[in-house]
Design a protein around this motif. Structure first.
Motif, PDB file in Angstrom:
ATOM      1  N   THR A 289      30.058  56.535  38.144  1.00 44.27           N
ATOM      2  CA  THR A 289      31.161  56.735  37.334  1.00 44.27           C
ATOM      3  C   THR A 289      30.937  55.814  36.060  1.00 44.27           C
ATOM      4  O   THR A 289      31.373  56.331  34.929  1.00 44.27           O
ATOM      5  N   MET A 290      30.338  54.527  36.404  1.00 42.44           N
ATOM      6  CA  MET A 290      30.223  53.888  34.934  1.00 42.44           C
ATOM      7  C   MET A 290      29.010  54.152  34.113  1.00 42.44           C
ATOM      8  O   MET A 290      28.935  53.710  32.945  1.00 42.44           O
ATOM      9  N   HIS A 291      28.108  55.036  34.741  1.00 38.63           N
ATOM     10  CA  HIS A 291      26.923  55.619  33.778  1.00 38.63           C
ATOM     11  C   HIS A 291      26.164  54.339  33.048  1.00 38.63           C
ATOM     12  O   HIS A 291      26.232  54.296  31.955  1.00 38.63           O
ATOM     13  N   PHE A 292      25.335  53.623  33.841  1.00 40.64           N
ATOM     14  CA  PHE A 292      24.435  52.885  33.221  1.00 40.64           C
ATOM     15  C   PHE A 292      23.352  53.318  32.608  1.00 40.64           C
ATOM     16  O   PHE A 292      22.834  52.431  32.058  1.00 40.64           O
ATOM     17  N   GLY A 293      23.096  54.656  32.551  1.00 41.04           N
ATOM     18  CA  GLY A 293      21.875  55.058  31.851  1.00 41.04           C
ATOM     19  C   GLY A 293      20.667  55.414  32.772  1.00 41.04           C
ATOM     20  O   GLY A 293      20.919  55.456  34.025  1.00 41.04           O
TER      21      GLY A 293
ATOM     22  N   TYR B 193      22.465  43.271  36.533  1.00 41.37           N
ATOM     23  CA  TYR B 193      22.324  42.690  35.267  1.00 41.37           C
ATOM     24  C   TYR B 193      21.455  43.510  34.134  1.00 41.37           C
ATOM     25  O   TYR B 193      21.528  43.055  32.944  1.00 41.37           O
ATOM     26  N   PRO B 194      20.559  44.428  34.670  1.00 43.71           N
ATOM     27  CA  PRO B 194      19.720  44.813  33.586  1.00 43.71           C
ATOM     28  C   PRO B 194      20.515  45.734  32.622  1.00 43.71           C
ATOM     29  O   PRO B 194      20.105  46.304  31.592  1.00 43.71           O
ATOM     30  N   TYR B 195      21.751  46.157  32.869  1.00 40.56           N
ATOM     31  CA  TYR B 195      22.523  46.953  32.206  1.00 40.56           C
ATOM     32  C   TYR B 195      23.626  46.474  31.355  1.00 40.56           C
ATOM     33  O   TYR B 195      24.345  47.216  30.599  1.00 40.56           O
ATOM     34  N   PHE B 196      23.720  45.025  31.432  1.00 38.27           N
ATOM     35  CA  PHE B 196      24.721  44.460  30.660  1.00 38.27           C
ATOM     36  C   PHE B 196      24.144  43.369  29.927  1.00 38.27           C
ATOM     37  O   PHE B 196      23.361  42.535  30.361  1.00 38.27           O
TER      38      PHE B 196
ATOM     39  N   ALA C 135      19.084  42.472  27.803  1.00 38.15           N
ATOM     40  CA  ALA C 135      19.308  44.009  27.681  1.00 38.15           C
ATOM     41  C   ALA C 135      20.274  44.216  26.459  1.00 38.15           C
ATOM     42  O   ALA C 135      20.942  43.503  26.123  1.00 38.15           O
ATOM     43  N   ASP C 136      19.727  45.292  25.797  1.00 40.30           N
ATOM     44  CA  ASP C 136      20.307  45.557  24.785  1.00 40.30           C
ATOM     45  C   ASP C 136      20.951  46.956  24.833  1.00 40.30           C
ATOM     46  O   ASP C 136      20.663  48.125  24.432  1.00 40.30           O
ATOM     47  N   THR C 137      22.354  46.762  25.542  1.00 38.12           N
ATOM     48  CA  THR C 137      22.852  48.045  25.778  1.00 38.12           C
ATOM     49  C   THR C 137      24.216  48.047  25.109  1.00 38.12           C
ATOM     50  O   THR C 137      25.092  49.225  25.046  1.00 38.12           O
ATOM     51  N   GLY C 138      24.736  46.716  24.482  1.00 42.09           N
ATOM     52  CA  GLY C 138      26.118  46.930  23.908  1.00 42.09           C
ATOM     53  C   GLY C 138      27.159  46.748  24.911  1.00 42.09           C
ATOM     54  O   GLY C 138      28.355  46.702  24.546  1.00 42.09           O
ATOM     55  N   ARG C 139      26.767  46.638  25.912  1.00 44.11           N
ATOM     56  CA  ARG C 139      27.833  46.480  27.049  1.00 44.11           C
ATOM     57  C   ARG C 139      28.104  45.105  27.730  1.00 44.11           C
ATOM     58  O   ARG C 139      27.143  44.424  27.834  1.00 44.11           O
ATOM     59  N   ARG C 140      29.329  44.634  27.805  1.00 48.44           N
ATOM     60  CA  ARG C 140      29.586  43.391  28.426  1.00 48.44           C
ATOM     61  C   ARG C 140      30.776  43.580  29.453  1.00 48.44           C
ATOM     62  O   ARG C 140      31.763  44.074  29.288  1.00 48.44           O
ATOM     63  N   LEU C 141      30.405  42.849  30.502  1.00 49.02           N
ATOM     64  CA  LEU C 141      31.184  43.183  31.652  1.00 49.02           C
ATOM     65  C   LEU C 141      31.999  41.859  32.285  1.00 49.02           C
ATOM     66  O   LEU C 141      31.322  40.795  32.253  1.00 49.02           O
TER      67      LEU C 141
END
Length: 391
Positions: A230-234, A341-344, A319-325
């Motif tokens: 659902t959140m699509h981490f890539g 943690y690798p996705y935020f 991680a260079d994803t532009g996402r912060r949780l």
């Protein structure tokens, strides 16, 4: 020889009767008096016993002595509180729990200390009755919090729902699927992620500890997969795991007195180049690992993840994803972070049970893009603190 034994026994009975007659008492009275003396002695030992701030066996704070008020006296909550306080401090508590377990097993009972004794050594925390007023308050606050960011909630069903085939016969387990449906209907502004299907698909695997109420790292991994859908981490990383304990005896074993099963605790590491650091806001302690290896020297090996629960924990990664949780959580979330943690770029973990600041400030201060509520269903249904943190 038998005649001699009977004669000796008869003489002993006569001697005992003589002593009782001499003191003018009946045997039943002496037994009553002895019972009273033992009860008084145990009561005094309990009152004089040093107060513990934390129960390592049950991984919780013992009940504190209730505040005496007129309303508490009137509604009976003061008496209930005194009973809980005394029960948590009772001298030799662990011995009496084990003794009670033995009696219940001999008499065919399948529950002890709020724990169902399931099949195959599986222990189940008996679910608490939902606190409808608190839950509705929490759901309303969740709907109104952070409208400018992506909002998700994953409420995890307990082992009694997923492993229902191992429950004791006729155990009155609630329909947690129906409760989750009610939660979904009450969250029009939050996307509810239900991991039930994913967990049920893997129910024959080691996804819940036998002696503890938490899910295992493998169970948490399947929960992470449900989040990803659902959140699509890539592109998700592969993970390697290692066992850090094969002798974990959890809170359900302590509550029930049944210590036959020992659990295995695994930790996972993603095969990626992403590095991270962890900061515990309460004491501004910074580390390079979410694992507290010293926890393996104690009783609760599940606290190898972050050393247990804290008001706020910040994880900053490369991680260079532009996402912060921003993550609102209970202890079920602690073993999920090893996958997340690798996705935020940043994860701010808040446990509302211990957090007293304004959570809304965290949205702007940390440039949050996603909010996630991650709880097990039993905690979510009884929590009285989430709405206060959000508002």
């Amino acid at each position: 020889m038998q005649k001699t034994d009977r004669s000796a026994a008869a003489q002993a009975r006569e001697a005992a009767a003589g002593y009782l007659k001499r003191f003018g008492a009946k045997p039943g009275l002496w037994i009553t008096a002895l019972t009273l003396i033992v009860a008084i002695a145990l009561g005094l030992a309990t009152l004089l016993k040093p107060s513990a701030d934390f129960s390592e066996n049950e991984n919780r704070k013992p009940a504190s002595f209730p505040k005496l008020t007129l309303s508490a006296l009137a509604d009976g909550s003061f008496a209930d509180g005194v009973g809980d306080w005394f029960s948590d401090r009772f001298a030799g508590r662990d011995f009496w729990i084990r003794l009670n377990l033995g009696f219940r097993r001999v008499t065919g009972q399948k529950e002890n200390g709020g724990v169902w004794l399931g099949r195959g050594g599986q222990l189940f925390l008996i679910p608490s009755a939902p606190n409808d007023a608190a839950m509705q308050k929490n759901l309303k606050a969740m709907n109104e919090f952070g409208p400018e960011v992506n909002r998700y909630a994953m409420i995890v069903p307990n082992a009694c729902q997923i492993l229902s085939d191992r429950l004791p016969r006729h155990a009155p387990a609630p329909d947690q699927a129906a409760i989750l449906a009610r939660i979904r209907d009450a969250l029009p502004n939050v996307t509810l992620i239900d991991p039930t299907a994913k967990l049920t698909e893997h129910r024959d695997e080691y996804i819940f500890y036998k002696s503890d109420h938490h899910w295992t790292s493998l169970g948490a991994f399947y929960g992470f997969e449900a989040l990803d859908e659902t959140m699509h981490f890539g592109v998700t990383a592969e993970y390697e795991h290692r066992t850090v304990s094969d002798s974990f005896s959890g809170t359900l074993a302590s509550k029930s007195g049944k210590f036959a099963s020992k659990d295995v605790v695994d930790v996972y590491t993603p095969k990626s180049d992403v590095k991270y650091s962890v900061t515990y806001a309460q004491d501004m302690r910074k580390t390079a690992s979410m694992y507290e290896r010293s926890a393996l020297d104690g009783k609760d090996h599940y606290t190898v993840f972050f050393g247990g629960n804290h008001p706020r924990v910040d994880i900053v990664s490369t991680a260079d994803t532009g996402r912060r949780l921003l993550l609102f959580k209970d202890s079920y979330a602690n073993c999920v972070i090893q996958f997340l943690y690798p996705y935020f770029e940043r994860i701010v973990m808040v446990d509302p049970r211990y957090y007293y600041d304004h959570a809304a400030d965290l949205l702007t201060q940390n440039e949050i893009t996603d909010v996630l509520y991650l709880y097990n269903l039993d905690t979510f249904c009884t929590d009285t603190t989430l709405a206060d943190a959000l508002t």
